[in-house]
Design a protein around this motif. Structure first.
Motif, PDB file in Angstrom:
ATOM      1  N   VAL A 178      38.565  21.883 -13.921  1.00  0.00           N
ATOM      2  CA  VAL A 178      38.303  20.935 -14.999  1.00  0.00           C
ATOM      3  C   VAL A 178      36.886  21.178 -15.517  1.00  0.00           C
ATOM      4  CG1 VAL A 178      37.541  19.086 -13.451  1.00  0.00           C
ATOM      5  CG2 VAL A 178      38.417  18.505 -15.710  1.00  0.00           C
ATOM      6  N   PHE A 179      36.755  21.207 -16.834  1.00  0.00           N
ATOM      7  CA  PHE A 179      35.467  21.329 -17.504  1.00  0.00           C
ATOM      8  C   PHE A 179      35.118  19.943 -18.018  1.00  0.00           C
ATOM      9  CE2 PHE A 179      33.046  21.860 -21.447  1.00  0.00           C
ATOM     10  CZ  PHE A 179      31.951  22.548 -20.962  1.00  0.00           C
ATOM     11  N   LEU A 180      33.948  19.428 -17.635  1.00  0.00           N
ATOM     12  CA  LEU A 180      33.523  18.094 -18.050  1.00  0.00           C
ATOM     13  C   LEU A 180      32.337  18.190 -18.999  1.00  0.00           C
ATOM     14  CD1 LEU A 180      33.538  16.365 -14.548  1.00  0.00           C
ATOM     15  CD2 LEU A 180      35.239  16.078 -16.365  1.00  0.00           C
ATOM     16  N   LEU A 181      32.380  17.403 -20.054  1.00  0.00           N
ATOM     17  CA  LEU A 181      31.249  17.201 -20.948  1.00  0.00           C
ATOM     18  C   LEU A 181      30.979  15.706 -20.917  1.00  0.00           C
ATOM     19  CD1 LEU A 181      29.230  18.120 -23.147  1.00  0.00           C
ATOM     20  CD2 LEU A 181      31.005  17.600 -24.805  1.00  0.00           C
ATOM     21  N   GLU A 217      23.150  15.355 -22.620  1.00  0.00           N
ATOM     22  CA  GLU A 217      24.523  15.598 -22.210  1.00  0.00           C
ATOM     23  C   GLU A 217      24.511  16.626 -21.094  1.00  0.00           C
ATOM     24  OE1 GLU A 217      26.455  17.141 -25.760  1.00  0.00           O
ATOM     25  OE2 GLU A 217      26.243  19.163 -25.022  1.00  0.00           O
ATOM     26  N   ASN A 218      25.537  16.588 -20.283  1.00  0.00           N
ATOM     27  CA  ASN A 218      25.691  17.557 -19.201  1.00  0.00           C
ATOM     28  C   ASN A 218      27.083  18.157 -19.258  1.00  0.00           C
ATOM     29  OD1 ASN A 218      23.381  17.860 -17.342  1.00  0.00           O
ATOM     30  ND2 ASN A 218      23.555  15.633 -17.162  1.00  0.00           N
ATOM     31  N   GLU A 226      27.652  13.506  -9.809  1.00  0.00           N
ATOM     32  CA  GLU A 226      26.323  12.930  -9.970  1.00  0.00           C
ATOM     33  C   GLU A 226      25.496  13.850 -10.862  1.00  0.00           C
ATOM     34  OE1 GLU A 226      25.107  12.558  -5.831  1.00  0.00           O
ATOM     35  OE2 GLU A 226      25.552  10.402  -5.944  1.00  0.00           O
ATOM     36  N   LEU A 227      24.928  13.268 -11.930  1.00  0.00           N
ATOM     37  CA  LEU A 227      24.150  14.030 -12.900  1.00  0.00           C
ATOM     38  C   LEU A 227      22.891  13.256 -13.259  1.00  0.00           C
ATOM     39  CD1 LEU A 227      27.141  14.845 -15.269  1.00  0.00           C
ATOM     40  CD2 LEU A 227      26.095  16.416 -13.646  1.00  0.00           C
ATOM     41  N   THR A 228      21.821  13.964 -13.549  1.00  0.00           N
ATOM     42  CA  THR A 228      20.615  13.280 -14.021  1.00  0.00           C
ATOM     43  C   THR A 228      20.488  13.433 -15.530  1.00  0.00           C
ATOM     44  OG1 THR A 228      19.256  15.229 -13.562  1.00  0.00           O
ATOM     45  CG2 THR A 228      19.356  13.528 -11.853  1.00  0.00           C
ATOM     46  N   PHE A 229      19.941  12.394 -16.132  1.00  0.00           N
ATOM     47  CA  PHE A 229      19.710  12.360 -17.573  1.00  0.00           C
ATOM     48  C   PHE A 229      18.288  11.864 -17.825  1.00  0.00           C
ATOM     49  CE2 PHE A 229      24.278  12.062 -17.196  1.00  0.00           C
ATOM     50  CZ  PHE A 229      24.747  12.823 -18.253  1.00  0.00           C
TER      51      PHE A 229
END
Length: 164
Positions: free
Chosen positions: A79-82, A104-105, A118-121
């Protein structure tokens, strides 16, 4: 008299090759699903323990999920997530300063029934003129998939302070 002595006729070899190619093609086309894209908007909230003050943040995140099956036989689905924000703002608890979460990540993951991403913004004061005022906030997404169909069926999210 024409007697074959341990040789396989070329026509039989060609036929066997054709069968192998057709079998390989049908195996590749028997995917459990075709490429599929789902979009979810998710409410997101939390508190960032900032450099100078705690910041209460809330808003809406957008998760665009594109599930796929690799052409390589035996490869697991992916799966590709945006992930980005439609609107996410924060307010400093002491100063009342307005903060904006932006960016965006893009992430590539294995397609599994449940996943935590988990992503940082970056978060910065509205109308900030210095990049030194920018901090990072951790956004955690809990995603649920129907793996057989490649469908994102549920998502939830929260903000918190990164551990670095």
């Amino acid at each position: 008299m024409n007697i074959l002595h341990g040789r396989i006729p070329p026509a039989l070899l060609a036929f066997a090759g054709l069968v192998a190619v057709l079998e390989s093609s049908s195996a590749a086309s028997s995917r459990s699903f075709e490429r599929r894209t789902d979009v979810r908007t998710v409410p997101i909230a939390g508190t960032l323990a900032g450099k100078t003050e705690d910041i209460d943040i809330k808003g809406v995140a957008r998760v665009i999920s594109t599930a796929f099956v690799d052409d390589d036989p035996g490869a697991p689905p992916g799966v590709f997530l945006l992930i980005d924000f439609i609107e996410a703002t924060g307010v400093g608890q002491q100063s009342g300063t307005l903060f904006l979460v932006h960016g965006e990540n893009q992430v590539l993951r294995l397609l599994i029934p449940t996943d935590v991403v988990e992503l940082t913004f970056p978060i910065s004061p509205a109308n900030a003129r210095k990049s030194a005022a920018t901090e990072s906030v951790l956004a955690t997404f809990q995603l649920t998939y129907n793996v057989g169909q490649g469908q994102l069926i549920a998502a939830s999210a929260s903000f918190s302070t990164p551990g670095f």
